[in-house]
Design a protein around this motif. Structure first.
Motif, PDB file in Angstrom:
ATOM      1  N   ARG A  16       0.829  -1.208   0.000  1.00 19.97           N
ATOM      2  CA  ARG A  16       0.000   0.000   0.000  1.00 19.97           C
ATOM      3  C   ARG A  16       0.870   1.269   0.000  1.00 19.97           C
ATOM      4  O   ARG A  16       0.696   2.155  -0.812  1.00 19.97           O
ATOM      5  N   SER A  39      10.410  -7.629  -3.129  1.00 16.27           N
ATOM      6  CA  SER A  39       9.135  -8.043  -2.540  1.00 16.27           C
ATOM      7  C   SER A  39       9.010  -9.544  -2.739  1.00 16.27           C
ATOM      8  O   SER A  39       9.478 -10.072  -3.759  1.00 16.27           O
ATOM      9  N   PRO A  40       8.372 -10.249  -1.793  1.00 17.79           N
ATOM     10  CA  PRO A  40       8.143 -11.677  -2.014  1.00 17.79           C
ATOM     11  C   PRO A  40       6.923 -11.947  -2.896  1.00 17.79           C
ATOM     12  O   PRO A  40       6.620 -13.104  -3.196  1.00 17.79           O
ATOM     13  N   VAL A  41       6.243 -10.873  -3.318  1.00 21.64           N
ATOM     14  CA  VAL A  41       4.976 -11.048  -4.049  1.00 21.64           C
ATOM     15  C   VAL A  41       5.188 -10.762  -5.544  1.00 21.64           C
ATOM     16  O   VAL A  41       5.594  -9.653  -5.915  1.00 21.64           O
ATOM     17  N   TYR A  61      14.818 -10.628   0.724  1.00 25.37           N
ATOM     18  CA  TYR A  61      15.554  -9.530   1.361  1.00 25.37           C
ATOM     19  C   TYR A  61      17.055  -9.809   1.415  1.00 25.37           C
ATOM     20  O   TYR A  61      17.862  -8.879   1.292  1.00 25.37           O
ATOM     21  N   LEU A  81       8.672  -6.919  10.967  1.00 23.01           N
ATOM     22  CA  LEU A  81       9.977  -7.252  10.375  1.00 23.01           C
ATOM     23  C   LEU A  81      11.005  -6.141  10.539  1.00 23.01           C
ATOM     24  O   LEU A  81      12.197  -6.342  10.266  1.00 23.01           O
ATOM     25  N   GLU A  99      10.078   2.625   7.652  1.00 23.08           N
ATOM     26  CA  GLU A  99       8.764   3.145   8.021  1.00 23.08           C
ATOM     27  C   GLU A  99       8.534   2.935   9.524  1.00 23.08           C
ATOM     28  O   GLU A  99       9.164   2.097  10.165  1.00 23.08           O
ATOM     29  N   GLY A 127      10.421   6.663   9.732  1.00 17.53           N
ATOM     30  CA  GLY A 127       9.560   7.529   8.925  1.00 17.53           C
ATOM     31  C   GLY A 127       8.369   8.148   9.638  1.00 17.53           C
ATOM     32  O   GLY A 127       7.225   7.867   9.272  1.00 17.53           O
ATOM     33  N   MET A 129       6.685  10.877   9.211  1.00 19.25           N
ATOM     34  CA  MET A 129       6.731  11.909   8.163  1.00 19.25           C
ATOM     35  C   MET A 129       6.044  13.197   8.560  1.00 19.25           C
ATOM     36  O   MET A 129       6.241  14.234   7.919  1.00 19.25           O
ATOM     37  N   PHE A 171      -5.266  -6.371   8.537  1.00 18.61           N
ATOM     38  CA  PHE A 171      -3.967  -5.770   8.839  1.00 18.61           C
ATOM     39  C   PHE A 171      -3.648  -5.896  10.352  1.00 18.61           C
ATOM     40  O   PHE A 171      -2.482  -5.875  10.759  1.00 18.61           O
ATOM     41  N   ASP A 181      -0.032   1.572  15.769  1.00 15.11           N
ATOM     42  CA  ASP A 181      -0.088   1.814  14.331  1.00 15.11           C
ATOM     43  C   ASP A 181      -0.421   3.277  14.024  1.00 15.11           C
ATOM     44  O   ASP A 181       0.218   3.888  13.168  1.00 15.11           O
TER      45      ASP A 181
HETATM   46  N1  LIG Z   1       3.990   6.724   7.792  1.00 14.47           N
HETATM   47  C1  LIG Z   1       2.726   6.354   7.672  1.00 14.47           C
HETATM   48  O1  LIG Z   1       1.794   7.131   7.870  1.00 14.47           O
HETATM   49  C2  LIG Z   1       2.402   4.943   7.291  1.00 14.47           C
HETATM   50  C3  LIG Z   1       1.206   4.660   6.634  1.00 14.47           C
HETATM   51  C4  LIG Z   1       0.942   3.335   6.246  1.00 14.47           C
HETATM   52  C5  LIG Z   1       1.847   2.331   6.561  1.00 14.47           C
HETATM   53  N2  LIG Z   1       2.994   2.653   7.235  1.00 14.47           N
HETATM   54  C6  LIG Z   1       3.954   1.594   7.601  1.00 14.47           C
HETATM   55  O2  LIG Z   1       4.499   1.050   6.413  1.00 14.47           O
HETATM   56  C7  LIG Z   1       4.717  -0.349   6.597  1.00 14.47           C
HETATM   57  C8  LIG Z   1       4.040  -1.096   5.440  1.00 14.47           C
HETATM   58  O3  LIG Z   1       2.672  -0.801   5.479  1.00 14.47           O
HETATM   59  P1  LIG Z   1       1.737  -1.080   4.214  1.00 14.47           P
HETATM   60  O4  LIG Z   1       0.421  -0.514   4.562  1.00 14.47           O
HETATM   61  O5  LIG Z   1       2.397  -0.650   2.966  1.00 14.47           O
HETATM   62  O6  LIG Z   1       1.649  -2.671   4.273  1.00 14.47           O
HETATM   63  P2  LIG Z   1       1.418  -3.709   3.084  1.00 14.47           P
HETATM   64  O7  LIG Z   1       1.032  -4.996   3.731  1.00 14.47           O
HETATM   65  O8  LIG Z   1       0.530  -3.128   2.047  1.00 14.47           O
HETATM   66  O9  LIG Z   1       2.874  -3.868   2.421  1.00 14.47           O
HETATM   67  C9  LIG Z   1       3.907  -4.610   3.018  1.00 14.47           C
HETATM   68  C10 LIG Z   1       4.887  -4.984   1.939  1.00 14.47           C
HETATM   69  O10 LIG Z   1       5.982  -5.727   2.494  1.00 14.47           O
HETATM   70  C11 LIG Z   1       6.260  -6.826   1.620  1.00 14.47           C
HETATM   71  N3  LIG Z   1       6.989  -7.838   2.370  1.00 14.47           N
HETATM   72  C12 LIG Z   1       6.500  -8.730   3.262  1.00 14.47           C
HETATM   73  N4  LIG Z   1       7.509  -9.485   3.743  1.00 14.47           N
HETATM   74  C13 LIG Z   1       8.647  -9.047   3.153  1.00 14.47           C
HETATM   75  C14 LIG Z   1      10.016  -9.412   3.257  1.00 14.47           C
HETATM   76  N5  LIG Z   1      10.416 -10.393   4.069  1.00 14.47           N
HETATM   77  N6  LIG Z   1      10.928  -8.745   2.521  1.00 14.47           N
HETATM   78  C15 LIG Z   1      10.549  -7.748   1.689  1.00 14.47           C
HETATM   79  N7  LIG Z   1       9.258  -7.343   1.558  1.00 14.47           N
HETATM   80  C16 LIG Z   1       8.325  -7.993   2.288  1.00 14.47           C
HETATM   81  C17 LIG Z   1       4.911  -7.247   1.099  1.00 14.47           C
HETATM   82  O11 LIG Z   1       5.019  -7.980  -0.064  1.00 14.47           O
HETATM   83  C18 LIG Z   1       4.303  -5.872   0.846  1.00 14.47           C
HETATM   84  O12 LIG Z   1       4.819  -5.376  -0.371  1.00 14.47           O
HETATM   85  C19 LIG Z   1       4.159  -0.721   7.966  1.00 14.47           C
HETATM   86  O13 LIG Z   1       5.224  -0.800   8.884  1.00 14.47           O
HETATM   87  C20 LIG Z   1       3.275   0.459   8.338  1.00 14.47           C
HETATM   88  O14 LIG Z   1       3.249   0.730   9.733  1.00 14.47           O
HETATM   89  C21 LIG Z   1       3.294   3.924   7.585  1.00 14.47           C
END
Ligand SMILES: NC(=O)c1ccc[n+]([C@@H]2O[C@H](COP(=O)([O-])OP(=O)(O)OC[C@H]3O[C@@H](n4cnc5c(N)ncnc54)[C@H](O)[C@@H]3O)[C@@H](O)[C@H]2O)c1
Length: 350
Positions: A16, A39-41, A61, A81, A99, A127, A129, A171, A181
């Protein structure tokens, strides 16, 4: 002294938020080259191939860590992680941006800080931000300049538009719950305006207004917290996943000589609609729409700080949250979570 060269960055996590960071780093940050993505996806890697300017693609990774051309890693992976991945990045000799939150666990945060002390030449930033949002930054500078006297109270909220699809329920098992969070941002803002004052006690409560599925993770969709800080400072926090109108994140800092309100009207833009219902504005729908500039500004600041280090210049203050700031945010977020689940105040010993 060496001349500046581009900072080569590898991103991990293209979910996301990761896609947004990747696009910023690839196209909107001078001095940065997004050289690799991980990414693992498979679908996320396909997205990277189609959207980003020819990054090396890694599905795990370890391979990203071993990519010798990279100067820095940018982690947007699940919160559970972060600690291990930051430590591995530092041990691989990479600067690291991660993040929020640093970790869901205080001992894990301490472990990261202890390892980071072995690598003082590497930049490590978390982060938060909001520190790079123009309005928050302006209010911070006004507070520092004494415009409102001595700040002693912060009221701050992070609220998301309700997602009827229940994204947050899926989530929740890895998010750490609403206080770690969402409120973790407000905690960081309070500590920032209070000059890093130490929190001493936390109170919290919460409710499930809509998303019953959160109950089995011990989470709530609306939470309220109060935190006492040393020197008689107080913070009041509200977090919600169920707002009808949009992402409504705002804060108020109250001092002995005035107050600063930041972002109280979450309007999308400067258009006002006058109709039979009255006068209204549309709201920012998501945190990304609200903080698009802040995400970009934090990337600029990190890249400039890393470039300066690579050029052999003295470290520049990037202006972001340090690992120590992030540890405190987790410590306070966990105290709020415990206070919410037990119904009792939680002391935060020195
Ligand atoms: N600063 C903010 O306001 C804000 C907003 C949203 C999310 N976040 C943070 O960002 C982080 C991700 O959130 P998100 O909403 O994008 O989650 P998400 O689940 O959409 O994305 C997580 C990503 O990590 C990948 N992933 C999982 N295991 C992995 C690995 N071992 N190695 C590499 N990649 C791996 C997944 O494939 C996916 O692409 C979280 O820690 C969240 O707290 C921060």
């Amino acid at each position: 002294m060496a001349t500046r060269r581009p900072v080569k960055i590898g991103i991990a996590g293209l979910g996301r938020l990761g896609k947004q960071h990747a696009t910023n780093l690839a196209y909107r940050v001078p001095g940065a080259v997004l050289a690799a993505a991980c990414s693992p996806v498979d679908e996320e890697l396909d997205w990277a191939r189609e959207t980003l300017p020819d990054p090396r693609i890694h599905s795990d990774y370890e391979a990203l860590l071993a990519d010798r051309e990279l100067d820095a890693l940018w982690l947007v992976t699940p919160s559970s992680l972060h600690a291990d991945q930051i430590i591995a990045a530092l041990r691989a000799g990479k600067h690291v941006f991660c993040e929020k939150p640093l970790s869901l666990d205080v001992a894990e945060c301490e472990r990261v800080l202890s390892v980071a002390r072995e690598y003082p030449h590497l930049e490590a930033t978390i982060g938060f931000m909001r520190r790079f949002d123009r309005s928050y930054r302006d209010a911070y500078e006004k507070a520092r300049a004494g415009t409102i006297g001595r700040p002693f109270m912060v009221r701050s909220q992070t609220t998301d538009q309700n997602d009827p699809d229940g994204f947050f329920v899926r989530f929740a098992p890895t998010s750490g719950g609403i206080f770690l969070d969402c409120t973790v941002h407000d905690i960081d803002i309070a500590r920032w305006f209070f000059n890093g004052a130490r929190a001493t006690r936390a109170f919290a409560t919460g409710t499930i207004a809509l998303h019953e599925g959160l109950r089995e993770c011990g989470d709530v969709d609306n939470g309220v917290g109060v935190v006492e800080f040393e020197g008689g400072r107080l913070a009041v926090f509200y977090a919600s996943r169920t707002m009808a109108h949009g992402c409504d994140t705002h804060s108020e800092v109250i001092g002995t000589g005035g107050a600063l309100a930041i972002g109280h009207n979450p309007r999308l833009n400067r258009v006002e609609i006058y109709d039979a219902g009255g006068v209204r504005s549309e709201s920012t729908p998501t945190f990304f729409a609200r903080f698009e500039d802040a995400f970009l500004n934090e990337a600029h600041a990190f890249v400039q700080a890393v470039a300066a280090r690579m050029a052999g210049m003295p470290p520049v203050a990037a202006g972001g949250a340090t690992l120590a700031d992030a540890l405190e945010a987790t410590r306070i977020g966990r105290a709020l979570r415990e206070a919410c689940s037990t119904g009792l105040p939680v002391d935060l010993p020195a």
